[in-house]
Design an enzyme around this catalytic site. Structure first.
Site, PDB file in Angstrom:
ATOM      1  N   THR A 137     -30.502 -16.348   3.265  1.00 57.44           N
ATOM      2  CA  THR A 137     -31.882 -15.969   2.960  1.00 57.44           C
ATOM      3  C   THR A 137     -32.054 -14.453   2.961  1.00 57.44           C
ATOM      4  OG1 THR A 137     -34.090 -15.971   3.969  1.00 57.44           O
ATOM      5  CG2 THR A 137     -32.287 -16.407   5.439  1.00 57.44           C
ATOM      6  N   ASP A 138     -33.079 -13.982   2.282  1.00 57.53           N
ATOM      7  CA  ASP A 138     -33.405 -12.542   2.341  1.00 57.53           C
ATOM      8  C   ASP A 138     -33.990 -12.171   3.705  1.00 57.53           C
ATOM      9  OD1 ASP A 138     -35.855 -13.849   2.055  1.00 57.53           O
ATOM     10  OD2 ASP A 138     -36.597 -12.571   0.434  1.00 57.53           O
ATOM     11  N   GLU A 139     -34.381 -13.196   4.505  1.00 60.22           N
ATOM     12  CA  GLU A 139     -35.054 -12.897   5.776  1.00 60.22           C
ATOM     13  C   GLU A 139     -34.127 -12.209   6.780  1.00 60.22           C
ATOM     14  OE1 GLU A 139     -37.712 -15.985   7.125  1.00 60.22           O
ATOM     15  OE2 GLU A 139     -37.938 -16.761   5.101  1.00 60.22           O
ATOM     16  N   TYR A 162     -35.183 -18.153  13.355  1.00 65.18           N
ATOM     17  CA  TYR A 162     -34.564 -18.663  12.113  1.00 65.18           C
ATOM     18  C   TYR A 162     -33.705 -17.591  11.453  1.00 65.18           C
ATOM     19  CZ  TYR A 162     -34.182 -19.628   7.101  1.00 65.18           C
ATOM     20  OH  TYR A 162     -33.705 -19.772   5.810  1.00 65.18           O
ATOM     21  N   LYS A 166     -29.607 -17.338  10.885  1.00 61.83           N
ATOM     22  CA  LYS A 166     -28.981 -17.214   9.557  1.00 61.83           C
ATOM     23  C   LYS A 166     -28.133 -15.936   9.494  1.00 61.83           C
ATOM     24  CE  LYS A 166     -29.343 -19.518   6.402  1.00 61.83           C
ATOM     25  NZ  LYS A 166     -28.606 -20.739   5.967  1.00 61.83           N
ATOM     26  N   ARG A 226     -44.432 -12.317  -0.344  1.00 60.85           N
ATOM     27  CA  ARG A 226     -43.154 -12.994  -0.540  1.00 60.85           C
ATOM     28  C   ARG A 226     -42.757 -12.898  -2.001  1.00 60.85           C
ATOM     29  NH1 ARG A 226     -43.381 -12.381   4.058  1.00 60.85           N
ATOM     30  NH2 ARG A 226     -43.099 -13.848   5.784  1.00 60.85           N
TER      31      ARG A 226
HETATM   32  P1  NAD Z   1     -34.345 -28.020   4.066  1.00 56.64           P
HETATM   33  O1  NAD Z   1     -34.867 -27.861   5.445  1.00 56.64           O
HETATM   34  O2  NAD Z   1     -35.232 -28.583   3.012  1.00 56.64           O
HETATM   35  O3  NAD Z   1     -33.030 -28.929   4.082  1.00 56.64           O
HETATM   36  C1  NAD Z   1     -32.018 -28.785   5.036  1.00 56.64           C
HETATM   37  C2  NAD Z   1     -31.076 -29.986   4.916  1.00 56.64           C
HETATM   38  O4  NAD Z   1     -30.016 -29.805   5.875  1.00 56.64           O
HETATM   39  C3  NAD Z   1     -31.740 -31.329   5.231  1.00 56.64           C
HETATM   40  O5  NAD Z   1     -31.347 -32.303   4.281  1.00 56.64           O
HETATM   41  C4  NAD Z   1     -31.202 -31.680   6.617  1.00 56.64           C
HETATM   42  O6  NAD Z   1     -31.110 -33.079   6.853  1.00 56.64           O
HETATM   43  C5  NAD Z   1     -29.821 -31.027   6.577  1.00 56.64           C
HETATM   44  N1  NAD Z   1     -29.319 -30.721   7.918  1.00 56.64           N
HETATM   45  C6  NAD Z   1     -29.987 -30.059   8.917  1.00 56.64           C
HETATM   46  N2  NAD Z   1     -29.202 -29.996  10.018  1.00 56.64           N
HETATM   47  C7  NAD Z   1     -28.021 -30.584   9.685  1.00 56.64           C
HETATM   48  C8  NAD Z   1     -26.818 -30.808  10.394  1.00 56.64           C
HETATM   49  N3  NAD Z   1     -26.674 -30.406  11.669  1.00 56.64           N
HETATM   50  N4  NAD Z   1     -25.802 -31.436   9.761  1.00 56.64           N
HETATM   51  C9  NAD Z   1     -25.937 -31.853   8.485  1.00 56.64           C
HETATM   52  N5  NAD Z   1     -27.065 -31.683   7.772  1.00 56.64           N
HETATM   53  C10 NAD Z   1     -28.093 -31.056   8.367  1.00 56.64           C
HETATM   54  O7  NAD Z   1     -33.793 -26.578   3.656  1.00 56.64           O
HETATM   55  P2  NAD Z   1     -33.823 -25.847   2.253  1.00 56.64           P
HETATM   56  O8  NAD Z   1     -35.119 -25.206   2.058  1.00 56.64           O
HETATM   57  O9  NAD Z   1     -33.289 -26.774   1.228  1.00 56.64           O
HETATM   58  O10 NAD Z   1     -32.763 -24.686   2.528  1.00 56.64           O
HETATM   59  C11 NAD Z   1     -31.373 -24.870   2.236  1.00 56.64           C
HETATM   60  C12 NAD Z   1     -30.618 -23.605   2.580  1.00 56.64           C
HETATM   61  O11 NAD Z   1     -31.134 -22.516   1.820  1.00 56.64           O
HETATM   62  C13 NAD Z   1     -30.738 -23.175   4.037  1.00 56.64           C
HETATM   63  O12 NAD Z   1     -29.486 -22.698   4.450  1.00 56.64           O
HETATM   64  C14 NAD Z   1     -31.780 -22.068   4.025  1.00 56.64           C
HETATM   65  O13 NAD Z   1     -31.558 -21.162   5.076  1.00 56.64           O
HETATM   66  C15 NAD Z   1     -31.488 -21.443   2.676  1.00 56.64           C
HETATM   67  N6  NAD Z   1     -32.618 -20.759   2.037  1.00 56.64           N
HETATM   68  C16 NAD Z   1     -33.804 -21.392   1.882  1.00 56.64           C
HETATM   69  C17 NAD Z   1     -34.866 -20.766   1.209  1.00 56.64           C
HETATM   70  C18 NAD Z   1     -36.173 -21.455   0.975  1.00 56.64           C
HETATM   71  O14 NAD Z   1     -37.106 -20.836   0.445  1.00 56.64           O
HETATM   72  N7  NAD Z   1     -36.323 -22.740   1.301  1.00 56.64           N
HETATM   73  C19 NAD Z   1     -34.684 -19.460   0.731  1.00 56.64           C
HETATM   74  C20 NAD Z   1     -33.444 -18.833   0.910  1.00 56.64           C
HETATM   75  C21 NAD Z   1     -32.418 -19.501   1.553  1.00 56.64           C
HETATM   76  P1  TYD Z   2     -43.146 -20.245   4.480  1.00 53.51           P
HETATM   77  O1  TYD Z   2     -43.299 -21.151   3.299  1.00 53.51           O
HETATM   78  O2  TYD Z   2     -43.125 -20.854   5.841  1.00 53.51           O
HETATM   79  O3  TYD Z   2     -41.827 -19.380   4.201  1.00 53.51           O
HETATM   80  P2  TYD Z   2     -41.255 -18.087   5.023  1.00 53.51           P
HETATM   81  O4  TYD Z   2     -41.977 -17.935   6.286  1.00 53.51           O
HETATM   82  O5  TYD Z   2     -39.822 -18.478   5.220  1.00 53.51           O
HETATM   83  O6  TYD Z   2     -41.435 -16.931   4.087  1.00 53.51           O
HETATM   84  O7  TYD Z   2     -44.315 -19.173   4.439  1.00 53.51           O
HETATM   85  C1  TYD Z   2     -44.519 -18.328   3.324  1.00 53.51           C
HETATM   86  C2  TYD Z   2     -45.618 -17.362   3.679  1.00 53.51           C
HETATM   87  O8  TYD Z   2     -46.841 -18.082   3.823  1.00 53.51           O
HETATM   88  C3  TYD Z   2     -45.410 -16.648   4.993  1.00 53.51           C
HETATM   89  O9  TYD Z   2     -45.925 -15.327   4.889  1.00 53.51           O
HETATM   90  C4  TYD Z   2     -46.258 -17.443   5.984  1.00 53.51           C
HETATM   91  C5  TYD Z   2     -47.403 -17.927   5.127  1.00 53.51           C
HETATM   92  N1  TYD Z   2     -47.987 -19.236   5.498  1.00 53.51           N
HETATM   93  C6  TYD Z   2     -49.376 -19.357   5.673  1.00 53.51           C
HETATM   94  O10 TYD Z   2     -50.126 -18.381   5.555  1.00 53.51           O
HETATM   95  N2  TYD Z   2     -49.873 -20.593   5.975  1.00 53.51           N
HETATM   96  C7  TYD Z   2     -49.076 -21.694   6.133  1.00 53.51           C
HETATM   97  O11 TYD Z   2     -49.591 -22.800   6.443  1.00 53.51           O
HETATM   98  C8  TYD Z   2     -47.679 -21.547   5.938  1.00 53.51           C
HETATM   99  C9  TYD Z   2     -46.742 -22.723   6.107  1.00 53.51           C
HETATM  100  C10 TYD Z   2     -47.157 -20.300   5.620  1.00 53.51           C
END
Ligand code: NAD
Ligand code: TYD
Length: 359
Positions: A137-139, A162, A166, A226
């Protein structure tokens, strides 16, 4: 160009992972390899996101229910399927949950990544024709002021449990490359949106709350920023890296699409209201400013010029188009939504909503 045959996708029942699997099997006709989806099916994993794939694609798709922290299980999978590629999505992924309970983040994101790296190092003694791709992630880069963007050389400065977990996993992946010569690539992506996203994240949460007339909780002053990228664009970038990314290198992925949360919410209100036949002015009345998330990063922005320049990737889906597709998907897939919001999710929302409002 790498030849990918037996791909272990971890976390393939989650949001980005399941979109990745759909993309490969349904959208990349030249893909002839096999996908082995290893997922623990935590609250965020949902087999309903992958229904019928095994029936439709036969042995090209296999599901393995298990934990990435389980070394014996992971070792056995490498052997059973002759894994040559790992695409590591599995993680605990929600910042708010990491504030409430950081332990599973350390277990899965740090120890789970470590376990997979050890299994790969053990299985891939030769090191030829194999690749471990880590999704991040960019975070990990922390929070930006009003200007600038994260590049691949921005120092890590994670602020939430989190992002710290990461960042730890990113460092381990790089360390395994430098120390043991493990062939790795790494990508750091901005906020994804699209179908199958768990409705605890901003965009799906707001879409569903708008439709249901529930309060729309905006953290702090709503001016956090974001960068949003459509999930398919992220996954196409990952696919590009798997084929042509340079071993040992990292790539930033982003949408070049910055939005203040509150402005995004107003856009969503207009869009959902129009599609669902609601009065947008009435919906605006349900916006509720709540106490800020502790350690809330102010702004993320990604400089993704490297992947564009070196690997020729560009995003294809504009924000207007992507948001419209996403809203349509949530409005059409009510049984998926009902399924995922029953059980543990519902209990979490009920348990923490009041507390989140009192931060
Ligand atoms: P998500 O929470 O939707 O899915 C995570 C998946 O991992 C689920 O299917 C869960 O069952 C599985 N999982 C969790 N713990 C596990 C374990 N111990 N063993 C096996 N499986 C396990 O997450 P996502 O949003 O799809 O994110 C996927 C990846 O991308 C993550 O690594 C996250 O850090 C990264 N990422 C997410 C975003 C975003 O905006 N969602 C952005 C950048 C990077
Ligand atoms: P989120 O989707 O949780 O992603 P991340 O925190 O990983 O960027 O949140 C996106 C942005 O929206 C973040 O600035 C937090 C804000 N947010 C709210 O204002 N209300 C909400 O209910 C949620 C879930 C997030």
């Amino acid at each position: 160009m790498r030849n990918l045959k037996n791909i272990l996708v971890t976390g393939g029942a989650g949001f980005i992972g399941c979109n990745f699997i759909h993309l490969l099997l349904e959208g990349e006709p030249e893909f002839t390899g096999r996908i082995i989806n290893l997922d623990a099916l935590t609250y965020a994993g949902n087999s309903a996101s992958l229904t019928d794939l095994a029936g439709q694609f036969g042995t090209q798709y296999c599901f393995e229910h298990g934990d990435i922290c389980d070394r014996g299980f992971v070792d056995a999978l490498f052997k059973k399927y002759g894994i040559d590629t790992v695409v590591h999505f599995a993680a605990e992924s929600h910042v708010d949950r990491s504030i409430y309970g950081p332990e599973t983040f350390i277990k899965t994101n740090v120890m789970g990544t470590f376990t997979l790296l050890e299994a790969a190092r053990n299985a891939w003694k030769e090191g030829d024709g194999v690749l471990f791709h880590h999704i991040s992630t960019d975070e990990v880069y922390g929070s930006l002021g009003e200007t600038g963007a994260f590049s691949e050389t921005t120092p890590y400065d994670p602020r939430s449990p989190y992002s710290a977990s990461k960042a730890s996993s990113d460092h381990l992946v790089m360390a395994y490359h430098h120390t043991y010569g493990l062939p790795i690539t790494l990508s750091n992506c901005s906020n994804n949106y699209g179908p199958y996203q768990f409705p605890e994240k901003l965009i799906p949460l707001m879409i569903l709350n708008i439709v249901e007339g529930k309060p729309l909780p905006v953290y702090g002053d709503g001016k956090n920023i974001r960068d949003w990228v459509y999930v398919e664009d992220h996954n196409r970038a990952v696919w590009t890296i798997l084929h042509t990314g340079v071993t040992g290198e990292k790539y930033n992925i982003g949408g070049e699409n910055e939005w203040e949360n509150i402005r995004l919410l107003h856009t969503l209100i207009d869009l959902v209201s129009q599609k669902a036949g609601l009065d947008p002015e009435k919906v605006r009345g349900t916006i509720t400013f709540v106490k800020d998330r502790p350690g809330h990063d102010r702004r993320y922005a990604i400089d993704c010029s490297r992947i564009k320049r070196e690997l020729g990737w560009t995003r294809k889906v504009g924000f207007e188009e992507g948001l419209a597709k996403t809203v349509d998907w949530y409005l059409a897939n009510t049984s998926w939504v009902d399924g995922i919001r029953s059980g543990e999710y519902q209990r979490w929302v009920e348990k923490t909503y009041g507390e989140r409002c009192r931060y």
